[in-house]
Design an enzyme around this catalytic site. Structure first.
Site, PDB file in Angstrom:
ATOM      1  N   ASP A   1       0.824  -1.202   0.000  1.00 52.50           N
ATOM      2  CA  ASP A   1       0.000   0.000   0.000  1.00 52.50           C
ATOM      3  C   ASP A   1       0.862   1.257   0.000  1.00 52.50           C
ATOM      4  OD1 ASP A   1      -2.626   1.369   0.477  1.00 52.50           O
ATOM      5  OD2 ASP A   1      -1.603   1.978   2.316  1.00 52.50           O
TER       6      ASP A   1
ATOM      7  N   GLU B   1       1.051  -0.445  -5.174  1.00 55.74           N
ATOM      8  CA  GLU B   1       0.091   0.618  -5.418  1.00 55.74           C
ATOM      9  C   GLU B   1       0.913   1.898  -5.551  1.00 55.74           C
ATOM     10  OE1 GLU B   1      -3.499   3.243  -3.521  1.00 55.74           O
ATOM     11  OE2 GLU B   1      -1.860   2.457  -2.326  1.00 55.74           O
TER      12      GLU B   1
END
Length: 730
Positions: free
Chosen positions: A409, A462
């Site tokens: 993330d 990401e």
């Protein structure tokens, strides 16, 4: 009662500020014999119980809770126990904590200091083990600036004066073996800072934690579970190769489906395993990606504010029940990815924040150490022990839980020192640049170790910026991720589809632009949770037109996604187009999936997933230009796109998109081969809620060159539709 002047070591224990309680407590040579000393608040009397001998009363040192007993010289190595009696007459026997040797070896401490102990989770935290012939639990924690660390729990009335730990040299690691404890015991570490503050912390390496709002760690014995997924794990490198289909179902376990009619109760990992696997097999997804199930205190963070980097959340059950979840998925040929958050951590008092009274895991300077947007701290990637902590966490999930990969993330926030900061709010690197050099090296090391130790495992970034070579190997100068989320494609595509069709001809480039960079990285095409929350609207709400057009647009959007180069990711609920935005605190609107047009969209997604898996041209060459060829990317006036996808042998499928609600009859399209073309997907089929226009299952190619192709077909293009054709001989 014995009266004696106390040594400095004794005062340190008595005042709960000892670096090394073993220097005073336990067994020590004294004169021509041995003395055994024990410290037990609330004890009225104590006895020494030598192995094979009679109980001997111990003398209390006046004014203290110290007890001691002189012993003869020949008993220096003889085992013993203690009997304790309280004022109320309650008594029990126990081993003396302070007679046991250290567990961590010098090599362990050396590797920890270097930042290269990649299996720290086997020694740090709490572990059930045999030591010195006795069963108990070993504890180890890194707190270099603490003046004292104790293990506290029900077993000592949460009293930090008992079970004070010893620090191992200059390593900053404190350890203690407590005999008699077992799996399921709750505990924390009580620390005294250099300034004298006393506070409790959860174990950073805890493998189980209490259900929120409780915050204690729980002793877990990972050796109890027996795995049955060898066939999957042994074949993972083949199953997850770049030429294999990857259709990922992103799931938030707390809201996918709930148990009670009122939606108040979560299902447990076992129940979720059975229901999710059954659903994913029916729908045709190849993988499940779990939004963070690492333990977190706040439901509203969706798991992205982690306190337990080694603990699956107790919201859905025990660690072994989570192992069962992964195991069951694998036994049914579904891979499992975990959303993992090394970029930042929350400021909760029981967590990593200011762990030993100082900025230990984070930077002290807020220009380096805080994300103001998220109210979190940033890891200090330049510190060996911190980098090691995170890499050990990543390896732990693949090792102990057999996970097939990690989605990392907020990579952009790690790469750039000025991420979401105004001028003057960040500090440049040593070269004056904005790149976080320590984070870059951490990411490279993370990826190298994952790929080295777990062949076939996948790492996904990401990452939304133009940082080069994110998904290229480290040895070629890349960051080493297997794949990268294609955020540019996602934003451009949604922006295009949100336009009323009458205006789409003016934005035609928004769809064609992705092919300019489509093969610069190994891309995943994501429609994730972030696109259907915080006022962005659900997927049907994003689409223009009446209800029929909204769902026709959605069917068109998803078929475009599945025919575009790149692996696929779809968030739960998007597959049937639930009307409300996603809400983490309630179940998906499954009742809507029973009725049109939601049911039609779901059935199309089911067929599309299976088609994607069954047709090599749709997945085999996702990361190379050889797998894609435009037929016509310039028909902006009619808002029609057409292209060819090819498999490794060059076998084609032909894709044509009609991006307006205007049906187009006799649309001539160039094709690469002669013969009959089967219409293997029509998003406008009646079954899916469409108008049921099309080409009666297929068309024959004419020997009429068109659009730089040697043959052509005359097609009926339904409104807002995607058609996929496959040569009959393919």
């Amino acid at each position: 009662m014995k009266k004696i002047n106390l040594s400095d070591e004794a005062w340190a224990v008595l005042e709960a500020r000892s670096y090394d309680p073993f220097a005073y407590l336990g067994r020590h040579p004294e004169g021509s014999g041995v003395v055994v000393r024990a410290f037990k608040p609330r004890a009225e009397k104590m006895w020494l119980l030598p192995e094979g001998g009679k109980a001997m009363p111990m003398a209390r040192i006046e004014g203290t809770d110290f007890f001691e007993k002189q012993w003869k010289s020949g008993d220096l190595d003889r085992n013993y126990r203690l009997r304790i009696e309280q004022a109320d007459g309650h008594s029990w026997e126990e081993e003396d904590v302070y007679r046991f040797a250290p567990i961590l070896g010098e090599m362990d401490l050396h590797l920890i200091g270097e930042g290269n102990h990649f299996e720290k989770y086997r020694i740090m935290g709490a572990h059930v083990r045999e030591h010195g012939g006795v069963s108990g639990v070993s504890f180890a924690v890194w707190a270099p600036s603490a003046r004292r660390v104790s293990v506290v729990g029900n077993f000592n009335h949460w009293d930090g004066r008992e079970h004070q730990m010893r620090v191992r040299g200059g390593s900053g690691v404190w350890e203690l073996f407590i005999p008699g404890l077992c799996e399921g015991e709750t505990y924390k570490f009580e620390l005294r800072s250099q300034h004298g503050e006393v506070f409790e912390k959860a174990d950073p390496y805890a493998q189980q934690m209490e259900l929120r709002p409780a915050t204690a760690s729980v002793v877990h014995n990972a050796k109890a579970y027996t795995w049955s997924d060898d066939a999957w794990v042994d074949n993972r490198a083949v199953l997850q190769a770049a030429d294999k289909p990857m259709s990922i179902y992103e799931v938030h376990l707390g809201s996918w489906r709930r148990q009670a009619d009122d939606g108040s109760e979560y299902m447990n990992y076992r129940e979720l395993a059975h229901q999710l696997v059954e659903y994913c097999q029916w729908m045709g997804y190849t993988h499940i990606e779990l939004m963070p199930v690492t333990e977190h205190p706040f439901d509203g963070s969706w798991g992205y504010q982690t306190v337990g980097y080694f603990a699956p959340t107790s919201r859905f059950g025990t660690p072994d029940e989570f192992r069962y979840f992964v195991d069951y998925c694998h036994q049914n040929n579904i891979g499992v990815f975990l959303d993992w958050v090394p970029a930042h951590f929350p400021k909760d008092a029981h967590g990593l924040a200011r762990f030993d009274g100082t900025p230990l895991y984070e930077h002290e300077d807020p220009r380096l150490g805080e994300h103001k947007d998220w109210g979190t701290y940033i890891f200090n990637f330049g510190r060996n022990e911190v980098r090691n902590f995170l890499i050990a966490s990543a390896l732990f999930w693949l090792d102990e839980y057999h996970l097939d990969g990690l989605r990392v993330d907020a990579v952009a926030s790690m790469l750039y020192l000025d991420y979401s900061r105004e001028e003057g709010e960040w500090m440049p690197n040593k070269y004056g640049g904005r790149e976080n050099l320590e984070a870059v090296e951490f990411i490279k090391q993370f990826n190298c170790l994952i790929h080295e130790r777990f062949p076939g495992a996948v790492t996904m970034a990401e990452e939304s910026t133009s940082w080069p070579m994110v998904s290229r190997p480290v040895y070629l100068g890349g960051l080493g991720f297997t794949m990268k989320w294609n955020m540019g494609w996602m934003n451009d595509t949604l922006s295009y589809f949100e336009n009323e069709p009458i205006y789409r001809s003016y934005h035609h480039h928004a769809l064609t632009f992705s092919m300019v960079y489509a093969f610069t990285e190994n891309f995943i095409l994501p429609f994730s949770h972030d696109e259907v929350v915080h006022g962005k609207g659900s997927m049907p709400q994003k689409m223009p037109g009446d209800d029929w057009q909204k769902f026709a647009n959605l069917r068109l959007l998803y078929t475009y996604m599945y025919t575009h180069p790149g692996k696929k990711l779809q968030f739960n609920g998007l597959e049937f187009g639930q009307w409300p935005e996603w809400n983490f605190d309630v179940s998906l609107s499954w009742d809507q999936a029973n009725f049109m047009p939601h049911r039609g969209l779901q059935l199309m997604m089911r067929d599309l997933n299976h088609l994607y898996r069954d047709v090599p041209a749709l997945h085999e060459v996702d990361f190379d230009g050889a797998g894609f060829q435009w037929i016509d990317c310039n028909d902006a006036e009619q808002s029609v796109l057409s292209y060819i996808r090819r498999d490794k042998n060059g076998g084609p499928v032909v894709v044509v998109l009609n991006l307006t609600p205007v049906p187009r009859d006799h649309y001539r399209l160039g094709v690469p081969l002669a013969g009959h073309y089967n219409e293997i997907m029509n998003s406008d089929a009646k079954t899916y809620g469409g108008s049921n226009q099309g080409n009666a299952g297929g068309v024959a190619a004419e020997e009429k060159p068109w659009m730089n192709q040697p043959y052509s077909v005359s097609l009926t293009l339904p409104p807002l539709s995607c058609l996929i054709f496959r040569p009959a001989q393919a």
